[in-house]
Design a protein around this motif. Structure first.
Motif, PDB file in Angstrom:
ATOM      1  N   ASP A 131      -6.512   3.188  -1.787  1.00 51.34           N
ATOM      2  CA  ASP A 131      -6.922   2.466  -2.606  1.00 51.34           C
ATOM      3  C   ASP A 131      -5.564   1.761  -4.132  1.00 51.34           C
ATOM      4  O   ASP A 131      -5.932   2.422  -5.271  1.00 51.34           O
ATOM      5  N   PRO A 132      -4.508   1.761  -3.844  1.00 49.26           N
ATOM      6  CA  PRO A 132      -3.514   1.656  -3.804  1.00 49.26           C
ATOM      7  C   PRO A 132      -4.089   0.416  -5.051  1.00 49.26           C
ATOM      8  O   PRO A 132      -2.564   0.174  -6.039  1.00 49.26           O
ATOM      9  N   GLY A 133      -4.563  -0.500  -5.095  1.00 45.92           N
ATOM     10  CA  GLY A 133      -5.392  -1.980  -6.309  1.00 45.92           C
ATOM     11  C   GLY A 133      -5.521  -3.368  -5.548  1.00 45.92           C
ATOM     12  O   GLY A 133      -6.404  -3.169  -4.532  1.00 45.92           O
ATOM     13  N   SER A 134      -4.735  -3.957  -6.110  1.00 46.62           N
ATOM     14  CA  SER A 134      -5.174  -5.292  -5.384  1.00 46.62           C
ATOM     15  C   SER A 134      -4.033  -6.550  -4.913  1.00 46.62           C
ATOM     16  O   SER A 134      -3.331  -6.147  -5.712  1.00 46.62           O
ATOM     17  N   LEU A 135      -4.381  -7.540  -4.258  1.00 43.36           N
ATOM     18  CA  LEU A 135      -3.272  -8.631  -4.664  1.00 43.36           C
ATOM     19  C   LEU A 135      -3.407  -9.573  -5.453  1.00 43.36           C
ATOM     20  O   LEU A 135      -5.255  -9.839  -5.790  1.00 43.36           O
ATOM     21  N   LYS A 136      -2.930  -9.822  -6.137  1.00 42.97           N
ATOM     22  CA  LYS A 136      -2.974 -11.306  -6.779  1.00 42.97           C
ATOM     23  C   LYS A 136      -3.131 -12.383  -5.923  1.00 42.97           C
ATOM     24  O   LYS A 136      -2.825 -12.440  -5.399  1.00 42.97           O
ATOM     25  N   GLY A 137      -4.112 -13.667  -6.259  1.00 38.81           N
ATOM     26  CA  GLY A 137      -4.360 -14.129  -6.043  1.00 38.81           C
ATOM     27  C   GLY A 137      -4.039 -15.323  -5.825  1.00 38.81           C
ATOM     28  O   GLY A 137      -2.621 -15.597  -6.950  1.00 38.81           O
ATOM     29  N   SER A 138      -3.657 -15.812  -5.292  1.00 40.52           N
ATOM     30  CA  SER A 138      -2.565 -17.834  -4.955  1.00 40.52           C
ATOM     31  C   SER A 138      -1.341 -17.270  -5.419  1.00 40.52           C
ATOM     32  O   SER A 138      -0.659 -17.579  -6.405  1.00 40.52           O
ATOM     33  N   GLY A 139      -0.299 -16.220  -4.379  1.00 39.51           N
ATOM     34  CA  GLY A 139       0.795 -14.969  -5.502  1.00 39.51           C
ATOM     35  C   GLY A 139       1.202 -13.982  -4.539  1.00 39.51           C
ATOM     36  O   GLY A 139       0.439 -14.089  -3.507  1.00 39.51           O
ATOM     37  N   ASP A 140       2.667 -13.831  -5.318  1.00 42.44           N
ATOM     38  CA  ASP A 140       3.114 -13.114  -4.637  1.00 42.44           C
ATOM     39  C   ASP A 140       3.310 -11.612  -5.466  1.00 42.44           C
ATOM     40  O   ASP A 140       2.812 -11.608  -6.801  1.00 42.44           O
ATOM     41  N   THR A 141       2.492 -10.085  -4.754  1.00 42.27           N
ATOM     42  CA  THR A 141       2.998  -8.732  -5.436  1.00 42.27           C
ATOM     43  C   THR A 141       3.719  -8.402  -4.950  1.00 42.27           C
ATOM     44  O   THR A 141       3.711  -7.959  -3.777  1.00 42.27           O
ATOM     45  N   MET A 142       4.490  -7.494  -5.221  1.00 40.06           N
ATOM     46  CA  MET A 142       5.203  -6.153  -5.706  1.00 40.06           C
ATOM     47  C   MET A 142       4.500  -4.794  -4.945  1.00 40.06           C
ATOM     48  O   MET A 142       3.872  -4.391  -6.576  1.00 40.06           O
ATOM     49  N   LEU A 143       4.583  -4.345  -4.340  1.00 41.48           N
ATOM     50  CA  LEU A 143       4.502  -2.845  -4.069  1.00 41.48           C
ATOM     51  C   LEU A 143       5.271  -2.121  -4.060  1.00 41.48           C
ATOM     52  O   LEU A 143       6.110  -1.952  -3.682  1.00 41.48           O
ATOM     53  N   ASP A 144       5.094  -0.760  -4.986  1.00 43.61           N
ATOM     54  CA  ASP A 144       5.877  -0.057  -4.393  1.00 43.61           C
ATOM     55  C   ASP A 144       5.695   1.186  -3.960  1.00 43.61           C
ATOM     56  O   ASP A 144       4.448   1.913  -4.170  1.00 43.61           O
ATOM     57  N   VAL A 145       6.002   1.816  -2.789  1.00 44.16           N
ATOM     58  CA  VAL A 145       5.697   2.673  -1.582  1.00 44.16           C
ATOM     59  C   VAL A 145       6.228   3.628  -1.750  1.00 44.16           C
ATOM     60  O   VAL A 145       7.311   3.502  -1.967  1.00 44.16           O
ATOM     61  N   GLU A 146       5.390   5.302  -2.349  1.00 39.45           N
ATOM     62  CA  GLU A 146       6.398   6.405  -2.424  1.00 39.45           C
ATOM     63  C   GLU A 146       6.707   7.807  -1.424  1.00 39.45           C
ATOM     64  O   GLU A 146       5.216   7.432  -0.542  1.00 39.45           O
ATOM     65  N   ILE A 147       7.687   7.101  -0.408  1.00 38.18           N
ATOM     66  CA  ILE A 147       8.198   8.076   0.333  1.00 38.18           C
ATOM     67  C   ILE A 147       8.957   8.944  -0.223  1.00 38.18           C
ATOM     68  O   ILE A 147       9.665   9.443  -0.660  1.00 38.18           O
ATOM     69  N   LYS A 148       7.982   9.857   0.388  1.00 36.19           N
ATOM     70  CA  LYS A 148       8.421  11.864   0.111  1.00 36.19           C
ATOM     71  C   LYS A 148       9.161  12.393   1.992  1.00 36.19           C
ATOM     72  O   LYS A 148       8.350  12.037   2.284  1.00 36.19           O
ATOM     73  N   VAL A 149      10.543  13.162   1.692  1.00 35.89           N
ATOM     74  CA  VAL A 149      11.468  13.366   2.238  1.00 35.89           C
ATOM     75  C   VAL A 149      11.724  14.460   2.584  1.00 35.89           C
ATOM     76  O   VAL A 149      12.731  15.113   1.667  1.00 35.89           O
ATOM     77  N   PRO A 150      10.912  15.753   3.082  1.00 34.85           N
ATOM     78  CA  PRO A 150      10.685  17.321   3.185  1.00 34.85           C
ATOM     79  C   PRO A 150      12.615  17.321   3.142  1.00 34.85           C
ATOM     80  O   PRO A 150      13.137  17.077   3.719  1.00 34.85           O
ATOM     81  N   HIS A 151      13.587  18.440   2.379  1.00 32.32           N
ATOM     82  CA  HIS A 151      15.203  18.611   2.929  1.00 32.32           C
ATOM     83  C   HIS A 151      15.216  19.050   4.372  1.00 32.32           C
ATOM     84  O   HIS A 151      15.999  18.619   4.747  1.00 32.32           O
ATOM     85  N   SER A 152      13.821  19.642   4.425  1.00 33.00           N
ATOM     86  CA  SER A 152      14.257  20.224   5.188  1.00 33.00           C
ATOM     87  C   SER A 152      14.266  19.401   7.024  1.00 33.00           C
ATOM     88  O   SER A 152      14.509  19.398   8.031  1.00 33.00           O
ATOM     89  N   VAL A 153      13.205  18.107   6.722  1.00 32.34           N
ATOM     90  CA  VAL A 153      13.409  17.007   7.770  1.00 32.34           C
ATOM     91  C   VAL A 153      14.537  16.494   7.648  1.00 32.34           C
ATOM     92  O   VAL A 153      15.584  16.280   8.478  1.00 32.34           O
ATOM     93  N   LEU A 154      15.164  16.386   6.476  1.00 34.76           N
ATOM     94  CA  LEU A 154      17.269  15.627   6.413  1.00 34.76           C
ATOM     95  C   LEU A 154      17.868  17.045   7.022  1.00 34.76           C
ATOM     96  O   LEU A 154      18.445  16.105   7.686  1.00 34.76           O
ATOM     97  N   ILE A 155      17.810  17.971   6.725  1.00 32.57           N
ATOM     98  CA  ILE A 155      18.918  19.697   7.827  1.00 32.57           C
ATOM     99  C   ILE A 155      19.184  18.607   9.424  1.00 32.57           C
ATOM    100  O   ILE A 155      19.800  19.350   9.768  1.00 32.57           O
ATOM    101  N   SER A 156      16.812  18.282  10.005  1.00 29.29           N
ATOM    102  CA  SER A 156      17.434  17.865  10.969  1.00 29.29           C
ATOM    103  C   SER A 156      18.184  17.173  11.910  1.00 29.29           C
ATOM    104  O   SER A 156      18.190  16.992  12.950  1.00 29.29           O
ATOM    105  N   LEU A 157      18.315  15.499  10.385  1.00 30.68           N
ATOM    106  CA  LEU A 157      19.509  14.565  11.297  1.00 30.68           C
ATOM    107  C   LEU A 157      19.905  14.830  10.550  1.00 30.68           C
ATOM    108  O   LEU A 157      21.469  14.158  10.131  1.00 30.68           O
ATOM    109  N   ALA A 158      21.951  16.307  10.584  1.00 32.28           N
ATOM    110  CA  ALA A 158      22.676  16.427  10.873  1.00 32.28           C
ATOM    111  C   ALA A 158      23.662  15.770  10.815  1.00 32.28           C
ATOM    112  O   ALA A 158      24.904  15.070  10.708  1.00 32.28           O
ATOM    113  N   LYS A 159      23.608  15.791  12.039  1.00 33.87           N
ATOM    114  CA  LYS A 159      24.435  14.435  12.761  1.00 33.87           C
ATOM    115  C   LYS A 159      24.189  13.169  12.391  1.00 33.87           C
ATOM    116  O   LYS A 159      26.283  12.597  12.285  1.00 33.87           O
TER     117      LYS A 159
END
Length: 153
Positions: free
Chosen positions: A78-106
């Motif tokens: 339930d992030p809200g709604s889209l404006k009628g007849s126009g553009d809506t900018m949505l912010d999608v927050e993405i959390k990445v645990p440090h443990s996952v970043l370590i697995s991408l070391a290469k």
């Protein structure tokens, strides 16, 4: 009688397929914040609503991949709604645990960033049609935080 029913079904399917639907694009993915357990990124998703009335967004689902592996996924209810007849900018927050970043070391060691693919699904409720899912994808590079991001500049 079966032929008439099939024709009616095809007619309705064609009409529903030709109805304009909201369209979305990922405009930016950037570092939002850093804490002891994770790095938070913010994806900006621009959604264009062709209808004059606002459309409620049921949920936003996302999957962040790097090197073919899923590194983060979640659902934002339930992030809200889209404006009628126009553009809506949505912010999608993405959390990445440090443990996952370590697995991408290469990948990280080469240029201190993550080559990513972001898949975002907006589920909106269009009257008379029902819920539809709007898929959006984006590929690029996300810079990783440096020591100054942790300890201030």
């Amino acid at each position: 009688m079966a032929g008439l029913l099939e024709q009616a079904t095809n007619y309705v399917s064609e009409k529903v397929a030709s109805i304009p639907k909201p369209e979305a694009t990922v405009t930016d993915v950037d570092l939002k914040g850093v804490n002891l357990s994770s790095v938070t990124y913010n994806a900006k998703v621009n959604v264009s609503n062709p209808y004059s009335t606002p459309i409620p967004i049921g949920e936003i689902r996302y999957v962040l991949k790097s090197s073919g592996s899923e590194i983060a996924s979640s659902t934002i209810p339930d992030p809200g709604s889209l404006k009628g007849s126009g553009d809506t900018m949505l912010d999608v927050e993405i959390k990445v645990p440090h443990s996952v970043l370590i697995s991408l070391a290469k990948d990280i060691a080469v240029d201190w960033d993550i080559d990513y693919e972001l898949l975002v699904y907006l589920v909106v409720d269009i009257p008379l049609i029902g819920d539809i899912s709007i898929p959006v994808s984006s590929k690029g590079e996300i810079k990783l935080p440096s020591l100054s991001d942790y300890f201030g500049k």
